[in-house]
Design a protein around this motif. Structure first.
Motif, mmCIF file in Angstrom:
data_model
loop_
_atom_site.group_PDB
_atom_site.id
_atom_site.type_symbol
_atom_site.label_atom_id
_atom_site.label_comp_id
_atom_site.label_asym_id
_atom_site.label_seq_id
_atom_site.Cartn_x
_atom_site.Cartn_y
_atom_site.Cartn_z
ATOM 1 N N GLN A 40 0.837 -1.211 0.000
ATOM 2 C CA GLN A 40 0.000 0.000 0.000
ATOM 3 C C GLN A 40 0.868 1.256 0.000
ATOM 4 N N ALA A 41 1.935 1.241 0.818
ATOM 5 C CA ALA A 41 2.846 2.394 0.885
ATOM 6 C C ALA A 41 3.539 2.616 -0.460
ATOM 7 N N LEU A 42 3.934 1.509 -1.128
ATOM 8 C CA LEU A 42 4.586 1.599 -2.440
ATOM 9 C C LEU A 42 3.614 2.144 -3.484
ATOM 10 N N ALA A 43 2.366 1.666 -3.447
ATOM 11 C CA ALA A 43 1.353 2.121 -4.408
ATOM 12 C C ALA A 43 1.041 3.603 -4.200
ATOM 13 N N ASP A 44 0.980 4.047 -2.948
ATOM 14 C CA ASP A 44 0.720 5.463 -2.662
ATOM 15 C C ASP A 44 1.873 6.348 -3.126
ATOM 16 N N ALA A 45 3.105 5.878 -2.891
ATOM 17 C CA ALA A 45 4.280 6.679 -3.227
ATOM 18 C C ALA A 45 4.445 6.850 -4.739
ATOM 19 N N LYS A 46 4.092 5.811 -5.512
ATOM 20 C CA LYS A 46 4.323 5.855 -6.965
ATOM 21 C C LYS A 46 3.042 5.944 -7.779
ATOM 22 N N ASN A 47 1.889 6.113 -7.122
ATOM 23 C CA ASN A 47 0.588 6.191 -7.809
ATOM 24 C C ASN A 47 0.357 4.989 -8.721
ATOM 25 N N LEU A 48 0.474 3.793 -8.158
ATOM 26 C CA LEU A 48 0.320 2.569 -8.939
ATOM 27 C C LEU A 48 -1.068 1.962 -8.743
ATOM 28 N N THR A 49 -1.572 1.308 -9.791
ATOM 29 C CA THR A 49 -2.810 0.528 -9.666
ATOM 30 C C THR A 49 -2.490 -0.957 -9.775
ATOM 31 N N LYS A 50 -1.290 -1.252 -10.274
ATOM 32 C CA LYS A 50 -0.843 -2.637 -10.404
ATOM 33 C C LYS A 50 0.564 -2.732 -9.823
ATOM 34 N N VAL A 51 0.733 -3.559 -8.793
ATOM 35 C CA VAL A 51 2.042 -3.720 -8.148
ATOM 36 C C VAL A 51 2.585 -5.090 -8.515
ATOM 37 N N LEU A 98 1.998 -11.381 2.351
ATOM 38 C CA LEU A 98 1.351 -11.757 3.604
ATOM 39 C C LEU A 98 0.310 -10.708 3.974
ATOM 40 N N GLY A 99 -0.653 -11.106 4.809
ATOM 41 C CA GLY A 99 -1.809 -10.257 5.089
ATOM 42 C C GLY A 99 -1.659 -9.278 6.225
ATOM 43 N N ASN A 100 -0.455 -8.929 6.623
ATOM 44 C CA ASN A 100 -0.260 -7.962 7.708
ATOM 45 C C ASN A 100 -0.491 -6.551 7.179
ATOM 46 N N GLY A 101 -1.316 -5.773 7.855
ATOM 47 C CA GLY A 101 -1.661 -4.433 7.386
ATOM 48 C C GLY A 101 -2.956 -4.493 6.602
ATOM 49 N N SER A 102 -3.274 -3.399 5.922
ATOM 50 C CA SER A 102 -4.520 -3.363 5.152
ATOM 51 C C SER A 102 -4.342 -2.533 3.890
ATOM 52 N N LEU A 103 -5.194 -2.823 2.904
ATOM 53 C CA LEU A 103 -5.203 -2.059 1.656
ATOM 54 C C LEU A 103 -6.360 -1.065 1.698
ATOM 55 N N THR A 104 -6.123 0.127 1.169
ATOM 56 C CA THR A 104 -7.178 1.137 1.121
ATOM 57 C C THR A 104 -7.610 1.425 -0.308
ATOM 58 N N THR A 105 -6.761 1.036 -1.281
ATOM 59 C CA THR A 105 -7.106 1.270 -2.686
ATOM 60 C C THR A 105 -7.176 -0.049 -3.445
ATOM 61 N N VAL A 159 -11.142 -5.201 -1.286
ATOM 62 C CA VAL A 159 -11.170 -3.835 -1.805
ATOM 63 C C VAL A 159 -11.358 -3.799 -3.320
ATOM 64 N N GLY A 160 -11.620 -4.995 -3.927
ATOM 65 C CA GLY A 160 -11.897 -5.058 -5.359
ATOM 66 C C GLY A 160 -10.691 -5.310 -6.242
ATOM 67 N N GLY A 161 -9.564 -5.679 -5.652
ATOM 68 C CA GLY A 161 -8.359 -5.922 -6.440
ATOM 69 C C GLY A 161 -8.224 -7.387 -6.832
ATOM 70 N N ASN A 162 -7.136 -7.713 -7.527
ATOM 71 C CA ASN A 162 -6.854 -9.080 -7.950
ATOM 72 C C ASN A 162 -5.483 -9.525 -7.431
ATOM 73 N N ALA A 163 -5.422 -10.780 -6.966
ATOM 74 C CA ALA A 163 -4.144 -11.384 -6.559
ATOM 75 C C ALA A 163 -3.716 -12.309 -7.684
ATOM 76 N N VAL A 164 -2.696 -11.901 -8.459
ATOM 77 C CA VAL A 164 -2.246 -12.677 -9.613
ATOM 78 C C VAL A 164 -1.006 -13.466 -9.228
#
Length: 148
Positions: A83-94, A114-121, A141-146
């Protein structure tokens, strides 16, 4: 001061110990090696772990366990890190390449989310493996785990 008077400082130069050069030198006979035994002989080198004939420690202790040659080692990455990486770089796909560029993993490591923490986007996350809680949190949150 003259060149013919120059001498090294007192005590700075020591004469080399010349062993085995006769009894008159005081270092003849056993040549400072003591009497008999393996250490007095030429060619002696003590083996690593040798304890003078006593059963060495590595042979006294029992063997246990094994190394699983099929073990797959993963580098753990938590959801809060993603989540921190996605926020910092404005990513929709990590993906794995994003984690490598951010310095979380090296290029030869496998990633497990691993499931520690939470996703907001809403994010699409690519990794080699996922924990059940991570997949649930990503899909919540509507995302996909590929899985790669």
């Amino acid at each position: 001061m003259k060149l013919n008077i120059l001498r090294p400082a007192e005590g700075s130069v020591k004469t080399r110990k010349r062993v085995g050069r006769g009894a008159g030198s005081g270092l003849g006979g056993t040549s400072t090696r003591g009497h008999k035994g393996a250490k007095s002989r030429s060619g002696y080198s003590r083996k690593i772990g040798f304890e003078g004939g006593q059963m060495p420690l590595q042979r006294r202790l029992p063997k246990f366990g094994f190394k699983n040659i099929n073990r797959v080692e993963y580098k753990a990455v938590n959801l809060d890190t993603i989540q921190a990486l996605a926020d910092a770089k404005n990513l929709t796909k990590v993906g794995i390449n994003d984690l490598i560029e951010a310095g979380f993993i090296s290029s030869n490591q496998l990633v497990k989310v691993l499931g520690n923490g939470s996703l907001t986007t809403k994010l699409d996350v690519e990794a080699n493996a996922f924990s059940k809680s991570a997949v649930a949190a990503i899909e919540a949150v509507g995302g996909n785990a590929v899985k790669l």
